[in-house]
Design an enzyme around this catalytic site. Structure first.
Site, PDB file in Angstrom:
ATOM      1  N   ILE A  28       9.691  55.735 -59.060  1.00  0.00           N
ATOM      2  CA  ILE A  28       8.809  54.728 -58.480  1.00  0.00           C
ATOM      3  C   ILE A  28       7.494  55.348 -58.050  1.00  0.00           C
ATOM      4  CG2 ILE A  28       8.542  53.004 -56.690  1.00  0.00           C
ATOM      5  CD1 ILE A  28      11.514  52.770 -56.518  1.00  0.00           C
ATOM      6  N   PRO A  29       6.391  54.956 -58.712  1.00  0.00           N
ATOM      7  CA  PRO A  29       5.073  55.495 -58.365  1.00  0.00           C
ATOM      8  C   PRO A  29       4.561  54.873 -57.080  1.00  0.00           C
ATOM      9  CG  PRO A  29       4.871  53.881 -60.116  1.00  0.00           C
ATOM     10  CD  PRO A  29       6.331  53.996 -59.808  1.00  0.00           C
ATOM     11  N   CYS A  30       5.191  55.194 -55.982  1.00  0.00           N
ATOM     12  CA  CYS A  30       4.842  54.553 -54.717  1.00  0.00           C
ATOM     13  C   CYS A  30       3.450  54.954 -54.239  1.00  0.00           C
ATOM     14  CB  CYS A  30       5.890  54.865 -53.656  1.00  0.00           C
ATOM     15  SG  CYS A  30       6.741  56.407 -53.881  1.00  0.00           S
ATOM     16  N   HIS A  31       2.864  55.976 -54.824  1.00  0.00           N
ATOM     17  CA  HIS A  31       1.530  56.389 -54.398  1.00  0.00           C
ATOM     18  C   HIS A  31       0.480  55.377 -54.800  1.00  0.00           C
ATOM     19  CE1 HIS A  31       2.304  58.005 -58.426  1.00  0.00           C
ATOM     20  NE2 HIS A  31       1.028  57.803 -58.642  1.00  0.00           N
TER      21      HIS A  31
END
Length: 108
Positions: free
Chosen positions: A61-64
DNA sequence: AAGTTGACGACGA
DNA sequence: CTCGTCGCCAACT
């Protein structure tokens, strides 16, 4: 022990799946906000933050690419803090106004 | 099982 | 813009 981990994983799957689906379609160099995700999922913006904070699967998950509604980064970013998030976004070509503010107006 | 805790958001001052 | 409040709700004591 192993069973516990499995059960926790299954429990997380529910919302993780929804959030993952939305976040993964964020193009490179763009970001989205918690509020946007929250409205899509019909849950509170806070819950989105909650779930991402106790990030179930940081590897997938590219939560950035998720910032708050002002384009502000999360100072309490779970992995390395805002500094790390800044670096990740910068690598994707996201322009910044300053250390904590992403150049919104062209998010998802 | 009940209470606390926040990667938030909207609104007012 | 910042600050304080309140509403929100899943996860965590």
């Amino acid at each position: 022990m192993r069973l516990k981990i499995f059960l926790i994983a299954v429990g997380f799957m529910k919302l993780q799946k929804d959030i993952y689906r939305l976040i993964k379609k964020i193009p490179r160099g763009k970001v989205t906000t918690y509020g946007t995700i929250a409205r899509e999922l019909k849950i509170s913006a806070r819950s989105v933050g909650q779930i991402l904070h106790r990030n179930p699967d940081p590897a997938h998950i590219p939560c950035h690419r998720v910032v708050d509604r002002n384009g502000r980064l999360a100072e309490n970013f779970a992995f390395g803090g805002a500094r790390e998030q800044y670096r990740l976004l910068f690598n994707e070509g996201v322009k910044f106004k300053d250390f904590l503010h992403v150049d919104l107006e062209k998010y998802l």
